[in-house]
Scaffold this active site. Structure first.
Site, PDB file in Angstrom:
ATOM      1  N   GLY A 166       0.606  -1.284  -0.260  1.00 27.10           N
ATOM      2  CA  GLY A 166      -0.078   0.005   0.123  1.00 27.10           C
ATOM      3  C   GLY A 166       0.378   1.502  -0.054  1.00 27.10           C
ATOM      4  O   GLY A 166       1.851   1.793  -1.295  1.00 27.10           O
ATOM      5  N   LYS A 216       3.002 -10.868  -4.282  1.00 31.18           N
ATOM      6  CA  LYS A 216       4.220  -9.567  -3.326  1.00 31.18           C
ATOM      7  C   LYS A 216       5.575  -9.803  -2.868  1.00 31.18           C
ATOM      8  O   LYS A 216       6.863  -9.273  -2.900  1.00 31.18           O
ATOM      9  CB  LYS A 216       3.463  -8.798  -1.847  1.00 31.18           C
TER      10      LYS A 216
END
Length: 439
Positions: free
Chosen positions: A140, A211
C-alpha cells in the site's frame, strides 16, 4: 508577488483504468490537487478519462470523463500516462502492453499481474522507452519498491522479510489478543471489511506470495514469479498455536521472506517463501498489529531498515499511485526515464527442502515413561538438533513441545512423518517455523 505555474506548456494527459476504492481516490487527488501537481511536475496534469464497466452509475465526476471502452481511452493521442487500478490479469495485461507499446508510461497497483508478467511488461517498457512504476503493488502506502530500486541500488540486499497482507495480520493479531480461534476472527475481519467475501487470496497466502515475488525480484536482481514462491496460508493456525507462542514469548505472523542463501558448494541462491511463523516479542515485526504492514530490509552496508504503515485501503494505496504518477509525469516533461528492470544476477531459486529454518513441533503423546527418549531418537536419526523440549499437561492431554535448532525443511518433514508412526505419539498437532530467533 509570485505567479502561479504557466499554462502555456503542453499538459500531461492521464487515463485512469478502474474506479474502485483506489481509482476513486486517485481521481479525487488529480482533480482536487491539480495546481499543486502542476507545480511539482512542471506541467499541468490533466485527467483525460476514466474507464469503468458501467458509465450509467453516478460516480461524482463529469459524465464525459467516463467510458466503457478502455482500449480506446488508452489509445488516445492526448493520453501520456495510464494508471491501471482494475486488478486481475486480463484485461489489464493487454491494456498495459498496449500503453507501453505506444510509448506511454504506466502506473499500476496490480501485484498479481506483476508477479507473473513483470518480465513481459518490463521488456515492453524498455523496448519503447516508457516508464513502468508499481510502488502501490506492495504494501500500500509504504514506500519499499523505490528504496529497493533506487536508494539501495549501490548496496547488497541480503534479506527482505515482512508482513505484507493486512487481512491475515488482523486475524492473527486478533487471535493473539483474544484467544479466539481462526474461524471467529475471519468472520470478524469479514464483518469489518478487512476480508473479502472470498478471502482465499489473503488467507491462503497467494496475495503475500505475489508481493514476495516482486520484492525478491527487486532485491536480488533476479526475475522471480509467484510460482517460485513457497506458500502456506494461515487457515490451519489454531488458538492453541497462539497460546504456545505466548508461552515462548512469541507471536505468530504471516511472513514473506526473501533471502540470499549459500548452497553446500558455496554458490549463492535465493529463497522466497510465505508462511505463518513464530516471531519473538522483541522482534520489530511482532508489534505490527491489526491491518498494518511492515517490511524489514537487511543490506550489507545500510544494515537493517524498517518500513511501516498502512498496507491497504483506497487513500493509502492512492498515495503510492500518485507518487509514481508524479515521477512518470516529471519524466515525460523533462524527457527522462525511471529505472527499469534489473535481472543481471540471475540467481537460482533454492528448493524449499534445502531451506534451513527453526521449528516448533507440537505433539500429543501418551503420558508414560520413555516417550521423550523415543521422540528425541527420531529427531536425531534425521539429523534435526533439538534446542528445547518440554511437556505440558498430563494423562490424555499430555503434549511435548519441541523447539529445534536450524534444520533443513526436508529433514524436518522426514522427522514429522516418522514421529507420526511412533505408537506413543497420538498426533502431530502442529508444526510452525520460527523466524527472527538465534540459532
Amino acid at each position: 508577488m509570485t505567479s502561479g505555474p504557466s499554462d502555456t506548456v503542453r499538459p500531461i494527459g492521464v487515463a485512469v483504468l478502474g474506479m474502485g476504492n483506489v481509482g476513486t481516490e486517485v481521481v479525487r487527488i488529480l482533480r482536487d490537487h491539480a495546481v499543486d501537481l502542476h507545480s511539482r511536475v512542471g506541467a499541468p496534469v490533466v485527467l483525460r478519462g476514466i474507464a469503468v464497466r458501467n458509465v450509467e452509475i453516478d460516480r461524482g465526476v463529469p459524465a464525459e470523463l467516463l467510458t466503457a471502452d478502455a482500449e480506446a481511452l488508452v489509445a488516445r493521442d492526448d493520453v501520456d500516462i495510464v494508471v491501471e487500478v482494475i486488478g486481475g490479469i486480463d484485461p489489464p495485461r493487454e491494456l498495459i502492453l498496449a500503453a507501453l507499446n505506444a510509448s506511454k508510461s504506466v502506473v499500476t497497483a496490480n501485484k498479481a499481474l506483476l508477479a507473473d508478467y513483470t518480465g513481459e511488461l518490463a521488456e515492453a517498457a524498455e523496448r519503447n522507452r516508457a516508464d513502468l512504476y508499481f510502488e502501490a503493488a506492495v504494501a500500500g502506502a509504504i514506500p519499499v519498491v523505490r528504496p529497493l530500486m533506487q536508494s539501495l541500488a549501490g548496496d547488497q540486499v541480503d534479506r527482505v522479510v515482512g508482513i505484507v497482507n493486512g487481512t491475515t495480520n488482523f486475524i492473527l493479531s486478533a487471535m493473539d489478543d483474544t484467544g479466539a480461534d481462526y474461524a471467529d476472527m475471519l468472520g470478524e475481519a469479514t464483518r469489518l471489511g478487512y476480508a473479502e467475501a472470498d478471502p482465499t487470496a489473503d488467507v491462503q497466502g497467494y496475495d503475500a506470495a505475489a508481493k514476495a515475488a516482486i520484492l525478491a525480484s527487486l532485491a536480488f536482481h533476479t526475475r522471480v514469479t509467484a510460482a517460485d514462491v513457497y506458500r502456506e496460508g494461515i487457515s490451519k493456525v489454531t488458538a492453541d498455536d497462539l497460546a504456545t507462542a505466548r508461552a515462548l514469548q512469541c507471536t505468530v505472523k504471516l511472513l514473506a521472506i526473501c533471502e540470499r542463501v549459500v548452497d553446500p558448494e558455496g554458490k549463492e541462491r535465493i529463497s522466497v517463501r510465505v508462511y505463518p511463523a513464530l516471531v519473538p516479542r522483541e522482534h520489530p515485526l511482532a508489534s505490527v498489529n491489526g491491518a498494518f504492514n511492515a517490511v524489514v530490509v537487511e543490506a550489507a552496508n545500510a544494515g537493517r531498515l524498517m518500513f511501516y504503515g498502512q498496507g491497504a485501503g483506497g487513500a493509502p494505496t492512492a498515495s503510492a499511485v500518485m507518487g509514481d504518477l508524479v515521477m512518470a509525469a516529471r519524466n515525460k516533461f523533462y524527457g527522462g526515464r525511471g529505472p527499469g528492470e534489473s535481472t543481471y544476477a540471475k540467481l537460482p531459486i533454492a528448493p524449499m527442502g534445502d531451506t534451513p529454518t527453526r521449528y516448533l513441533v507440537n505433539l500429543h503423546v501418551e503420558d508414560r515413561s520413555g516417550v521423550l527418549s523415543r521422540v528425541a531418537a527420531e529427531f536425531a536419526a534425521h539429523e534435526v538438533s533439538i534446542s528445547t523440549v518440554r511437556q505440558e499437561g498430563a494423562g490424555e492431554g499430555a503434549r511435548l513441545i519441541v523447539v529445534t535448532h536450524l534444520a533443513k525443511e526436508s529433514a524436518l518433514a522426514e522427522t514429522v512423518a516418522a514421529l507420526a508412526e511412533i505408537e506413543d505419539v497420538i498426533a502431530v498437532n502442529s508444526v510452525l517455523r520460527m523466524e527472527g530467533t538465534e540459532e
